[in-house]
Design a protein around this motif. Structure first.
Motif, PDB file in Angstrom:
ATOM      1  N   PRO A   1       0.788  -1.236   0.000  1.00 47.11           N
ATOM      2  CA  PRO A   1       0.000   0.000   0.000  1.00 47.11           C
ATOM      3  C   PRO A   1       0.822   1.288   0.000  1.00 47.11           C
ATOM      4  O   PRO A   1       0.300   2.340  -0.361  1.00 47.11           O
ATOM      5  CB  PRO A   1      -0.844  -0.109   1.271  1.00 47.11           C
ATOM      6  N   SER A   2       2.096   1.212   0.364  1.00 43.13           N
ATOM      7  CA  SER A   2       2.904   2.441   0.386  1.00 43.13           C
ATOM      8  C   SER A   2       4.212   2.276  -0.386  1.00 43.13           C
ATOM      9  O   SER A   2       5.165   3.003  -0.145  1.00 43.13           O
ATOM     10  CB  SER A   2       3.185   2.860   1.834  1.00 43.13           C
ATOM     11  N   ASP A   3       4.229   1.335  -1.335  1.00 43.55           N
ATOM     12  CA  ASP A   3       5.453   1.084  -2.107  1.00 43.55           C
ATOM     13  C   ASP A   3       5.109   0.947  -3.589  1.00 43.55           C
ATOM     14  O   ASP A   3       4.885  -0.145  -4.101  1.00 43.55           O
ATOM     15  CB  ASP A   3       6.133  -0.189  -1.590  1.00 43.55           C
ATOM     16  N   ILE A   4       5.077   2.082  -4.286  1.00 44.48           N
ATOM     17  CA  ILE A   4       4.687   2.106  -5.698  1.00 44.48           C
ATOM     18  C   ILE A   4       5.631   1.267  -6.563  1.00 44.48           C
ATOM     19  O   ILE A   4       5.205   0.638  -7.527  1.00 44.48           O
ATOM     20  CB  ILE A   4       4.551   3.560  -6.229  1.00 44.48           C
ATOM     21  N   GLU A   5       6.909   1.240  -6.215  1.00 43.74           N
ATOM     22  CA  GLU A   5       7.865   0.454  -7.006  1.00 43.74           C
ATOM     23  C   GLU A   5       7.588  -1.045  -6.892  1.00 43.74           C
ATOM     24  O   GLU A   5       7.631  -1.769  -7.878  1.00 43.74           O
ATOM     25  CB  GLU A   5       9.303   0.772  -6.606  1.00 43.74           C
ATOM     26  N   ALA A   6       7.303  -1.519  -5.680  1.00 41.51           N
ATOM     27  CA  ALA A   6       6.975  -2.937  -5.493  1.00 41.51           C
ATOM     28  C   ALA A   6       5.677  -3.274  -6.229  1.00 41.51           C
ATOM     29  O   ALA A   6       5.552  -4.346  -6.827  1.00 41.51           O
ATOM     30  CB  ALA A   6       6.860  -3.276  -4.013  1.00 41.51           C
ATOM     31  N   TYR A   7       4.724  -2.360  -6.206  1.00 42.48           N
ATOM     32  CA  TYR A   7       3.464  -2.544  -6.934  1.00 42.48           C
ATOM     33  C   TYR A   7       3.739  -2.686  -8.435  1.00 42.48           C
ATOM     34  O   TYR A   7       3.278  -3.626  -9.076  1.00 42.48           O
ATOM     35  CB  TYR A   7       2.541  -1.354  -6.650  1.00 42.48           C
ATOM     36  N   ARG A   8       4.518  -1.755  -8.983  1.00 40.67           N
ATOM     37  CA  ARG A   8       4.845  -1.801 -10.427  1.00 40.67           C
ATOM     38  C   ARG A   8       5.612  -3.076 -10.774  1.00 40.67           C
ATOM     39  O   ARG A   8       5.321  -3.727 -11.774  1.00 40.67           O
ATOM     40  CB  ARG A   8       5.678  -0.584 -10.816  1.00 40.67           C
ATOM     41  N   ASN A   9       6.614  -3.402  -9.962  1.00 42.39           N
ATOM     42  CA  ASN A   9       7.410  -4.608 -10.225  1.00 42.39           C
ATOM     43  C   ASN A   9       6.551  -5.866 -10.160  1.00 42.39           C
ATOM     44  O   ASN A   9       6.751  -6.798 -10.929  1.00 42.39           O
ATOM     45  CB  ASN A   9       8.573  -4.715  -9.241  1.00 42.39           C
ATOM     46  N   GLY A  10       5.592  -5.886  -9.245  1.00 41.50           N
ATOM     47  CA  GLY A  10       4.738  -7.047  -9.087  1.00 41.50           C
ATOM     48  C   GLY A  10       3.828  -7.311 -10.266  1.00 41.50           C
ATOM     49  O   GLY A  10       3.473  -8.455 -10.562  1.00 41.50           O
ATOM     50  N   LYS A  11       3.450  -6.260 -10.975  1.00 40.79           N
ATOM     51  CA  LYS A  11       2.567  -6.460 -12.122  1.00 40.79           C
ATOM     52  C   LYS A  11       3.312  -6.477 -13.459  1.00 40.79           C
ATOM     53  O   LYS A  11       2.720  -6.756 -14.494  1.00 40.79           O
ATOM     54  CB  LYS A  11       1.442  -5.422 -12.133  1.00 40.79           C
ATOM     55  N   ASP A  12       4.603  -6.249 -13.419  1.00 37.90           N
ATOM     56  CA  ASP A  12       5.387  -6.112 -14.640  1.00 37.90           C
ATOM     57  C   ASP A  12       5.303  -7.336 -15.560  1.00 37.90           C
ATOM     58  O   ASP A  12       5.084  -7.193 -16.763  1.00 37.90           O
ATOM     59  CB  ASP A  12       6.843  -5.795 -14.306  1.00 37.90           C
TER      60      ASP A  12
END
Length: 171
Positions: free
Chosen positions: A143-154
């Motif tokens: 919820p507070s880590d946009i990079e992990a979010y992006r990497n997770g859906k890459d």
């Protein structure tokens, strides 16, 4: 770090796009070929970060720089190419972003890539649902880590994009 928020589809998103597209058309005038609503908010039913992605297509990308003051006057922050050669990127809303503008020159491969992805998801609702579910899962996990979010859906984004480009070329 910015918070990651993925929300259910909002039927106001197309209206918000049209309003912003009208202002962009007024600024760029004859330099503009078309303005497209892209990204997850352009796919009916798809969960998304509530940020409207807009893709103006222009005759000559270098001419976009002449309009920086006018686009700033309607609330956009210019970021130049912002990691994608040949693109001009603007964002609105500061840390609470509401709009992203990705400007490409006509015939740039970025134009087809974005349109293929959007149209493929519109025509394949099961894949769009899978993508939306992945985004919601990642937003809850990071919820507070946009990079992990992006990497997770890459990886899923790349898979969908490959299918979308093949599908788009055949349609």
């Amino acid at each position: 770090m910015r918070n990651v928020e993925v929300v259910p589809y909002n039927d106001q998103w197309p209206k918000l796009f049209l309003k912003e597209a009208a202002a962009i058309k007024e600024i760029f005038g004859d330099e503009l070929i078309d303005v497209h609503h892209i990204g997850s908010t352009s796919v009916p039913g798809l969960a998304a970060k509530p940020i409207i992605d807009i893709m103006p297509v222009v005759r000559k990308i270098e001419n976009v720089d002449k309009y920086n003051q006018q686009i700033a006057a309607i609330g956009y922050e210019g970021k130049g190419e912002f990691g994608i050669p040949g693109r001009r990127y603007f964002r609105k809303g500061g840390e609470n972003r509401s709009h992203h503008v990705h400007i490409f020159q006509q015939r740039d491969k970025g134009v087809n890539r974005h349109l293929a992805f959007r149209d493929f998801l519109r025509e394949h609702p099961n894949i769009a649902r899978k993508y939306g579910a992945k985004k919601q899962e990642l937003a809850a996990q990071f919820p507070s880590d946009i990079e992990a979010y992006r990497n997770g859906k890459d990886q899923l984004v790349q898979e969908i994009e490959q299918k979308a480009l093949a599908w788009y070329q055949n349609n």
